[in-house]
Design an enzyme around this catalytic site. Structure first.
Site, PDB file in Angstrom:
ATOM      1  N   ASP A 207      -6.063   4.903   3.040  1.00 28.77           N
ATOM      2  CA  ASP A 207      -5.069   3.897   2.680  1.00 28.77           C
ATOM      3  C   ASP A 207      -3.951   4.612   1.894  1.00 28.77           C
ATOM      4  OD1 ASP A 207      -3.964   1.282   1.885  1.00 28.77           O
ATOM      5  OD2 ASP A 207      -4.802   1.752  -0.088  1.00 28.77           O
ATOM      6  N   ILE A 208      -2.812   3.951   1.738  1.00 32.08           N
ATOM      7  CA  ILE A 208      -1.695   4.591   1.013  1.00 32.08           C
ATOM      8  C   ILE A 208      -1.616   4.128  -0.442  1.00 32.08           C
ATOM      9  CG2 ILE A 208       0.821   4.837   0.879  1.00 32.08           C
ATOM     10  CD1 ILE A 208       0.928   4.820   3.913  1.00 32.08           C
ATOM     11  N   ASP A 209      -1.216   2.883  -0.642  1.00 33.50           N
ATOM     12  CA  ASP A 209      -0.908   2.397  -1.999  1.00 33.50           C
ATOM     13  C   ASP A 209      -2.180   2.218  -2.832  1.00 33.50           C
ATOM     14  OD1 ASP A 209       2.092   1.874  -1.712  1.00 33.50           O
ATOM     15  OD2 ASP A 209       1.251   0.822   0.013  1.00 33.50           O
TER      16      ASP A 209
ATOM     17  N   GLY B 279      -1.466  -1.181   5.264  1.00 36.43           N
ATOM     18  CA  GLY B 279      -0.818  -2.451   5.577  1.00 36.43           C
ATOM     19  C   GLY B 279       0.677  -2.283   5.797  1.00 36.43           C
TER      20      GLY B 279
ATOM     21  N   ASP C 111      -8.607   0.941  -1.571  1.00 34.84           N
ATOM     22  CA  ASP C 111      -8.712   0.307  -2.892  1.00 34.84           C
ATOM     23  C   ASP C 111      -8.388  -1.185  -2.893  1.00 34.84           C
ATOM     24  OD1 ASP C 111      -5.703  -0.070  -4.438  1.00 34.84           O
ATOM     25  OD2 ASP C 111      -5.807   0.964  -2.521  1.00 34.84           O
TER      26      ASP C 111
ATOM     27  N   ASN D  66      -7.232  -5.722   1.373  1.00 37.56           N
ATOM     28  CA  ASN D  66      -7.065  -5.536   2.825  1.00 37.56           C
ATOM     29  C   ASN D  66      -7.864  -4.333   3.338  1.00 37.56           C
ATOM     30  OD1 ASN D  66      -5.395  -3.621   1.598  1.00 37.56           O
ATOM     31  ND2 ASN D  66      -3.831  -3.758   3.172  1.00 37.56           N
TER      32      ASN D  66
ATOM     33  N   LYS E  79      -7.686  -3.485   9.560  1.00 35.59           N
ATOM     34  CA  LYS E  79      -7.678  -2.029   9.673  1.00 35.59           C
ATOM     35  C   LYS E  79      -8.909  -1.549  10.442  1.00 35.59           C
ATOM     36  CE  LYS E  79      -5.256  -1.081   5.315  1.00 35.59           C
ATOM     37  NZ  LYS E  79      -5.284  -0.305   4.060  1.00 35.59           N
TER      38      LYS E  79
END
Length: 263
Positions: free
Chosen positions: A12-14, A47, A212, A215, A189
């Site tokens: 994931d990114i954020d 997302g 984290d 989603n 995802k």
């Protein structure tokens, strides 16, 4: 390294790759390149829209990703799977939103456009929180003649319940006190990841995911080796196989050591 020993790792990114201030820890960048040197496949599962993380893909040299929470999936630079929004239901929802003065932003793989002048305070406050270079321009008819993979509904907390009742074609995920993601019903995802691993042929034991957010729950529930960040809420940590340190404490580096992918 034999193919049987290679793994695919989704990030994931954020809050996972990026700190809260949207910076990438040096330890994370080094860890990603160490994985690649070992012959592992590194991918992103986010997302975000594809145009919202071009810089990260470039910096980490990642060509495989699940974007829009599973609705737009790319493998080695080529589109592998798409799951667009139900257009007719989105038009009806937008008409209702206009009557309640709730702005809507339409999003495809390349851009995003607002149905009202985008200087609206709900839009500026929530989009600014992402600290991205993109900001929606005004085009109330952007839904016409193109596939959209996500929309943003701008409304105060609690007021999305009306839309949840009226539009069963969609899932609604709040990401900001003033904004909600509109996604195709049942998209996640996890589904996007499944499309990639089916194509690449990795056994479940060689599949990893780090996340984290709320989603990420489906992804962390379904990927065999799932790692929740230390900054994830309890609900997210509870579904993961492992929990690492927070993103602020070099969580990716420590998590990769924890699962044995880095020495």
């Amino acid at each position: 390294m034999e193919m049987g020993e290679k793994s695919v790792i989704f990030f994931d990114i954020d809050g996972t790759l990026l700190r809260e201030d949207k910076t990438l820890p040096t330890s994370t960048k080094k860890a990603i390149f160490a994985l690649k040197e070992e012959g592992h496949e590194v991918a992103i599962a986010t997302g975000r829209a594809p145009f919202m993380f071009e810089d990260i893909r470039e910096e980490l040299d990642i060509q495989t990703y699940v974007s829009y929470n599973g609705q737009y999936v790319v493998l080695n630079g080529d589109v592998l799977y798409t799951n667009p929004l139900h257009t007719e239901a989105l038009i009806r929802l937008t008409e209702e939103a206009v009557s309640h003065e709730h702005p809507v932003v339409f999003m495809d793989h390349a851009d995003m456009k607002a149905n009202v002048p985008p200087e609206h305070s709900f839009i500026t406050e929530s989009i600014d929180s992402l600290k991205i270079a993109h900001f929606p321009a005004h085009d109330p008819h952007y839904y016409k003649g193109r596939d959209l993979y996500q929309s943003l509904l701008f409304c105060p907390e609690g007021s999305e319940e009306r839309y949840e009742r009226n539009y069963p074609e969609f899932d609604f995920i709040r990401w900001h006190p003033l904004s909600v993601d509109i996604l195709p019903k049942g998209g996640s995802k996890a589904i996007g990841i499944e499309k990639i691993v089916e194509k690449l042929g990795y056994p479940k034991e060689r599949q990893y995911a780090f996340g984290d957010g709320l989603n990420d729950i489906e992804m962390l529930s379904e990927v065999y080796n799932s790692v929740a960040m230390g900054n994830a809420v309890d609900k997210v940590q509870s579904v993961a196989k492992y929990v690492t340190k927070s993103v602020e404490e070099d969580g990716i580096y420590h998590g990769l050591k924890l699962v044995g992918l880095l020495k």
